[in-house]
Design an enzyme around this catalytic site. Sequence first.
Site, mmCIF file in Angstrom:
data_model
loop_
_atom_site.group_PDB
_atom_site.id
_atom_site.type_symbol
_atom_site.label_atom_id
_atom_site.label_comp_id
_atom_site.label_asym_id
_atom_site.label_seq_id
_atom_site.Cartn_x
_atom_site.Cartn_y
_atom_site.Cartn_z
ATOM 1 C CG ASP A 8 -6.017 8.068 36.024
ATOM 2 O OD1 ASP A 8 -5.530 9.113 35.553
ATOM 3 O OD2 ASP A 8 -6.197 7.042 35.342
ATOM 4 C CE LYS B 184 -5.332 2.735 33.971
ATOM 5 N NZ LYS B 184 -5.409 3.380 32.650
ATOM 6 C CG HIS C 212 -11.930 10.162 32.525
ATOM 7 N ND1 HIS C 212 -11.575 11.304 31.831
ATOM 8 C CD2 HIS C 212 -10.810 9.403 32.594
ATOM 9 C CE1 HIS C 212 -10.299 11.221 31.499
ATOM 10 N NE2 HIS C 212 -9.810 10.094 31.962
ATOM 11 N NE ARG D 195 12.260 19.028 30.103
ATOM 12 C CZ ARG D 195 12.331 18.631 31.370
ATOM 13 N NH1 ARG D 195 13.133 17.639 31.692
ATOM 14 N NH2 ARG D 195 11.616 19.226 32.299
ATOM 15 C CE LYS E 153 -12.857 8.011 25.367
ATOM 16 N NZ LYS E 153 -11.998 7.463 24.322
ATOM 17 C CG ASP F 155 16.369 23.641 30.758
ATOM 18 O OD1 ASP F 155 15.399 23.353 31.489
ATOM 19 O OD2 ASP F 155 17.547 23.545 31.136
ATOM 20 C CG PHE F 156 9.933 22.942 30.891
ATOM 21 C CD1 PHE F 156 9.759 23.397 29.593
ATOM 22 C CD2 PHE F 156 9.295 21.765 31.267
ATOM 23 C CE1 PHE F 156 8.974 22.697 28.678
ATOM 24 C CE2 PHE F 156 8.509 21.059 30.366
ATOM 25 C CZ PHE F 156 8.347 21.531 29.074
ATOM 26 C CE LYS G 218 -9.579 1.110 25.296
ATOM 27 N NZ LYS G 218 -8.526 1.728 24.456
ATOM 28 C CD GLU H 126 -8.526 2.121 31.080
ATOM 29 O OE1 GLU H 126 -7.697 2.529 30.254
ATOM 30 O OE2 GLU H 126 -8.688 2.634 32.203
#
Length: 449
Positions: free
Chosen positions: A227, A317, A232, A44, A174, A84-85, A322, A208
Amino acid sequence: MKESVIVLFGATGDLATKKVFPALYKLHEKEELTKCRKIIAIGRKNKTSEEFVKDLKEKVVNYTEIEDEVYKAFSERIKYVEFDFNDKNKYRDLTSIISKYEGEKILYMATSPTYFKMITENLAKAKFFKYENVKLAIEKPFGNSYKSAKDINKTLKKYIKEKNIYRLDHYLGKSMLQNILALRFTNVVFENVWNKDYIESVLIDIPEEAGIEERGRYYDKAGAIRDMVQSHVLQIVALLTMERSKNINKSKMKILKSLKKMKKKEIRENMITGQYESYRSEKDVLDESIVETYVEMKINIKNKKWKNVPFYIRTGKKMDKKKFNISINFKESKGIRQFKEEELMPNKLIIEIYPKEGIKFNMNVKKPGVLNELDQADMEYCESCKYLGKSPEAYENIILNIINGDKTMFTSFEELKHSWKYIDRIIKYRNKDVGIYIDNSNGPIWKKS
């Protein structure tokens, strides 16, 4: 050799800066980007290509080592396009630019998922998909429920065939997660004991240290279950338990379809959620938010091979460290009478993804001397030691697989469908109370009844 051009939407965003461009640079440095003629960077901000590559260098250097001459050659691949989307004329201009390049068109959306449908539909109106050799790469999250995922997929499938859609789960890029299949199916010593008769339980542990950082707007609507677990974690469960197959996506889908549906009471008994203490003071987070940043739960698979084997999951979190380990805990051995039963420890196979990459197998051995005493010893493979600095980052694997057309470690919509249906039920019936835990601690205290 098939050539390709990468069209990268969201080229000035964090994902592109921290992950995609560093990976592209490393692939260029290793001379593994030979099939890619051009990178069309869509952003943008009002910049020329020269300004973009100069600014990009100052950012990318924070995430990977850069040599000036190598970067100069790499930057010649990049053409920046201000975009610009919402401007439909820009899509027509982009189609015109792309027409100058032969070969495959890889459309990589490093944007918020809220733009997936808009960009796809506007590109279709601009005749972008007149090219039959278009691949679409999209980042997770793939919706926030089965209904929304199905809605996004319906739009994508109007213009692109399923075989050309690459749904990225960067964890699957990974190196040690990709090693799971090699470990399971190329070693007879493990393949024949990889079932309920020999395995007691499995632990997937992903704490984490970082908080949600600048992701408050997304995270406060998602939480740890959507999430981390939906994508995952369930993908890892599928890799650990799938049957040997040429069609890995289909084999994973069968596992996700077989996840044991828990009743409301079971969901609440088998799960604890928490929120780190400073979460509500994070940017774009609601003052009274009850979104979980920590989840600990038990999952079971309802099939003959894995019946009654619990899969324990822990992720959160702002925790004390970690780490990313998968522990395969084998059942106790009966041993022999010469050794004391209390000294006999169950075997354990640990797949280490972070901070060290490797595999460790814990076994019983006899201590030296005349007494029959047992000790524990580790057989260990350390990938990050053996291939110091040479093991590719997840996004390097991902980008190369897209260019080469290898969909092994990407997610099919059928997999998404069953993982979302499983998670939707958990979200619906889970206990909405979240325990507050101290920042950088070991998570909330779980008083088991």
